[in-house]
Design a protein around this motif. Sequence first.
Motif, PDB file in Angstrom:
ATOM      1  N   PHE A  64       0.890  -1.178   0.000  1.00 34.74           N
ATOM      2  CA  PHE A  64       0.000   0.000   0.000  1.00 34.74           C
ATOM      3  C   PHE A  64       0.919   1.217   0.000  1.00 34.74           C
ATOM      4  CE2 PHE A  64      -3.459   2.241   2.747  1.00 34.74           C
ATOM      5  CZ  PHE A  64      -4.343   2.386   1.685  1.00 34.74           C
TER       6      PHE A  64
ATOM      7  N   TYR B  31      -1.081  -6.507   2.717  1.00 37.79           N
ATOM      8  CA  TYR B  31      -1.893  -7.691   3.055  1.00 37.79           C
ATOM      9  C   TYR B  31      -1.452  -8.825   2.146  1.00 37.79           C
ATOM     10  CZ  TYR B  31      -4.657  -6.941  -1.175  1.00 37.79           C
ATOM     11  OH  TYR B  31      -5.037  -6.797  -2.480  1.00 37.79           O
TER      12      TYR B  31
ATOM     13  N   SER C 138     -10.457  -4.693  -8.422  1.00 38.67           N
ATOM     14  CA  SER C 138     -11.043  -4.579  -7.085  1.00 38.67           C
ATOM     15  C   SER C 138     -12.551  -4.375  -7.150  1.00 38.67           C
ATOM     16  CB  SER C 138     -10.420  -3.383  -6.355  1.00 38.67           C
ATOM     17  OG  SER C 138      -9.027  -3.590  -6.187  1.00 38.67           O
TER      18      SER C 138
ATOM     19  N   GLN D   3     -15.805  -5.247  -1.149  1.00 38.11           N
ATOM     20  CA  GLN D   3     -14.773  -4.910  -0.159  1.00 38.11           C
ATOM     21  C   GLN D   3     -15.360  -4.170   1.044  1.00 38.11           C
ATOM     22  OE1 GLN D   3     -11.479  -2.857  -1.988  1.00 38.11           O
ATOM     23  NE2 GLN D   3     -10.330  -2.600  -0.094  1.00 38.11           N
TER      24      GLN D   3
ATOM     25  N   TYR E 269     -14.699  -6.350   4.538  1.00 31.57           N
ATOM     26  CA  TYR E 269     -13.300  -6.185   4.947  1.00 31.57           C
ATOM     27  C   TYR E 269     -13.088  -5.996   6.447  1.00 31.57           C
ATOM     28  CZ  TYR E 269     -12.872  -1.180   5.986  1.00 31.57           C
ATOM     29  OH  TYR E 269     -12.942   0.053   6.566  1.00 31.57           O
TER      30      TYR E 269
ATOM     31  N   GLY F  39      -9.580  -7.427   6.630  1.00 34.58           N
ATOM     32  CA  GLY F  39      -9.024  -6.920   5.383  1.00 34.58           C
ATOM     33  C   GLY F  39      -9.733  -7.449   4.155  1.00 34.58           C
ATOM     34  N   PRO F  40      -9.273  -7.024   2.962  1.00 34.55           N
ATOM     35  CA  PRO F  40      -9.931  -7.414   1.711  1.00 34.55           C
ATOM     36  C   PRO F  40      -9.764  -8.905   1.422  1.00 34.55           C
ATOM     37  CG  PRO F  40      -7.959  -6.096   1.272  1.00 34.55           C
ATOM     38  CD  PRO F  40      -8.131  -6.136   2.755  1.00 34.55           C
TER      39      PRO F  40
ATOM     40  N   LYS G  30     -10.776  -8.926  -3.870  1.00 33.31           N
ATOM     41  CA  LYS G  30      -9.470  -8.837  -4.526  1.00 33.31           C
ATOM     42  C   LYS G  30      -9.020 -10.158  -5.126  1.00 33.31           C
ATOM     43  CE  LYS G  30      -8.026  -4.652  -2.997  1.00 33.31           C
ATOM     44  NZ  LYS G  30      -7.381  -3.618  -3.831  1.00 33.31           N
TER      45      LYS G  30
ATOM     46  N   GLY H 254       1.126  -1.623  -4.420  1.00 36.39           N
ATOM     47  CA  GLY H 254      -0.043  -0.826  -4.055  1.00 36.39           C
ATOM     48  C   GLY H 254      -0.299   0.180  -5.171  1.00 36.39           C
TER      49      GLY H 254
ATOM     50  N   TYR I 175      -9.166 -14.051   5.781  1.00 31.23           N
ATOM     51  CA  TYR I 175      -8.087 -13.291   5.143  1.00 31.23           C
ATOM     52  C   TYR I 175      -7.141 -14.274   4.485  1.00 31.23           C
ATOM     53  CZ  TYR I 175      -4.973 -14.598   8.981  1.00 31.23           C
ATOM     54  OH  TYR I 175      -4.213 -15.310   9.872  1.00 31.23           O
TER      55      TYR I 175
ATOM     56  N   LEU J  13      -5.622  -2.955   6.412  1.00 27.05           N
ATOM     57  CA  LEU J  13      -5.687  -4.098   5.487  1.00 27.05           C
ATOM     58  C   LEU J  13      -5.641  -5.465   6.154  1.00 27.05           C
ATOM     59  CD1 LEU J  13      -3.518  -2.713   2.516  1.00 27.05           C
ATOM     60  CD2 LEU J  13      -6.003  -2.702   2.770  1.00 27.05           C
TER      61      LEU J  13
END
Lengths: 440, 440
Positions: free
Chosen positions: A137, A168, A247, A252, A256, A260-261, A265, A370, B168, B259
């Motif tokens: 990211f 992530y 995405s 999301q 999330y 997280g995602p 994703k 990212g 995750y 994330l």
Amino acid sequence: MALQSWLPVPKGSHFSLANLPFGIISNSKLRTPRPAIAIGEDALDLSDFAKNGGFSELPSIKDHIGVFSERSLNSFAALGRPVHREVRSYLQSILSIATPYPSLLKDNQALKESSILSLKDVTTHLPLEIGDYTDFFAGVNHAFNIGTLFRGPENALQPNYTHLPVAYHGRASSVVVSGTPIHRPYGQIIVDPAATPKVPTFTPCRRLDIELEMGMFVCKGNKMGKRIGVNSAEDSIFGYVLMNDWSARDVQMWEYVPLGPFNAKNFGTTISAWVVLADALEPFRVTGLENKTTLQEYLRQEQKESVFDIALEVDLTIMCLAKSMEAANGNTTTITRTNACNLLWSFPQMLAHHAVSGCTMRVGDLLGSGTISGTESGTQGSLLEQIQGGKVALKLNHGEERKFLQDGDTISIRGVAGQDENSLVGFGSCVGRIDPAIPF
Amino acid sequence: MALQSWLPVPKGSHFSLANLPFGIISNSKLRTPRPAIAIGEDALDLSDFAKNGGFSELPSIKDHIGVFSERSLNSFAALGRPVHREVRSYLQSILSIATPYPSLLKDNQALKESSILSLKDVTTHLPLEIGDYTDFFAGVNHAFNIGTLFRGPENALQPNYTHLPVAYHGRASSVVVSGTPIHRPYGQIIVDPAATPKVPTFTPCRRLDIELEMGMFVCKGNKMGKRIGVNSAEDSIFGYVLMNDWSARDVQMWEYVPLGPFNAKNFGTTISAWVVLADALEPFRVTGLENKTTLQEYLRQEQKESVFDIALEVDLTIMCLAKSMEAANGNTTTITRTNACNLLWSFPQMLAHHAVSGCTMRVGDLLGSGTISGTESGTQGSLLEQIQGGKVALKLNHGEERKFLQDGDTISIRGVAGQDENSLVGFGSCVGRIDPAIPF
């Protein structure tokens, strides 16, 4: 002066003799995927070249010649940076107009016919077998833009953001090579965020977005419990690709919290087919964005020019009658122009942070930067930023508009380093078309 | 009546003839890892057994005999549930006291000597080459307990929790087989959460925790864009292992926004060595925890008995003079007693949700259940829950106490299904010792 090849390299080609990116190809005649390099509008089949004595003037590679007959570049990558450097340099000399070894390829009509293939006639495959895929990211402008949409500019960046490269774990199985169509995913979304209690709707994604990224492949790992030093991390870098981390924003938003995602994703991440070796990018080093935070020792990189000056562009092509993705023209709008230097964290810093826990890194691991965005309008790497969370529409050619992607839309990312049109170091394109969701 | 083997199977053995779990072994004589099954206190080397005609009375496996000489179980797994069933059933008949084929092993002294190895003398390896590893959060009591610590009991579960199995993507490279020591990870932590601005300290983790989980290996995937139906997902399940998802709570607290967990989870995840095939657990089906939410169609499972009655225990052994992990006794306290049925989501639901986006699942993928906890004291699968976030200490034998793990602490998870001491279906143990952080 630019290196010149005896093979035709059109002005503006991404694949000049200064580049020589590596990939995996097959064609209708030889269906087994095998390593190749790209030059101009051609590919040199390294399997065929190697089997026919092409590497005979590079004795150091003799015991490793089998790596050029494998179905991925992992074994070649595992040989390490000094070998990549030597092989690339050797292939430059083979393809150079002033080659000292003309008999090996330039004047060897039979081998030229069997080993040099038009890029138009080859199919490209994933260049490496990916072990784990991690998405960072590190594009601070993107993080700021997205954070501003959710929390306002004062609290846009989370407190940890400038202290460590946030990341992530992604889904390696869903990474595909450029040209692979992406089906719009189904998922649970909240249609009315104000309703209480929240009841999800199961539907094809309605807020399908892109993320413009650079990807990096690892060529040297670490044993579990060991680490990778930030100042020796360059040895672990095989090369770079362009990446589009598709995405599903609405999926999301619902899924999330708190881990997280996930499904937002994991339905597809597209990478460009040709890996630009780390050495090919050396001439294009620049300083990244300034981080005023005092960093922990393990993140302090001595090399200040830690990122690369790579011009990045994103084209959106809307559906037309043309059958192939590449042939669709006239309906194309360049929606993003930015640069890969827009990172707060370098790939050596990402690697050092990833392994600082003792996490095992392996040959073939893929790290994403990212989303890369600039600060101005038209420089952002995701639609969500460009449309300010949905407030405005993106203007396309012919009066068309978009907020998120529609079925049939094609996204093509291009990236290129260098100014001299005869010696560009480019990535080709990273293309994907959105196909309709597969009904249940 | 329990199936009886001509090989000695001690009362209480996890590896009865009703089980026959599959793993990968090597020994000092034959160092190449190869498939085996466990029975009583022995392993049957399937590579040796296969090479010496052991499968001659199972003609259907003839063309696939090579799978028993590979270094992982992936190729065997890829043959599919009906073949696993057939092979396990055949091996039960070979090892049964009333075997119809005594000449193949029971009365074949030479083959018995070469192919039957004492478990004490073999080294176990990761049973499958893991493609992607995903960790779910399906243990609703754990989710509730943790959520209560952070947000109070009214808001303990996030709104999405009962609508979809939250998960995750984990780190496949850091999954290790039982017995592998785990180094305490370094990481950035916030020592004083009240301070502003937050400035991290780089230190060995101070809040090192465990997570008691079940793991599941995939034997049948889906193509990208396709899905796995919840009611056919059983066909995709190869078998189960115990799992300890070691967690650095202090690292997690600082890094996980926005994330999700990263370095807090990627320094080591331990799984038990022997894969209990899905069919071996069929007799132990029970109903999972009730989910009163109306589920989306793709998550509605017809099979109500969708989880398994597996008694789970966690032992904490503190450092002593004994050299091996297994030999340390006297300093052991059983800190958790719970059951694998404490899940809100079944593995078929997890698979169906994972693939509903079109995400590719592959043979060898590993799915973790998430931490399994009961509701009473002493039934929780993480220390964080047991010590109520740090408010109380855990009482161990000999007056010792623990909040989080100290260097030298060994965690051993056991899991077993069944009541009849002669026909238990167990997982053996899933063991790991915390070694000191490696200094910089």
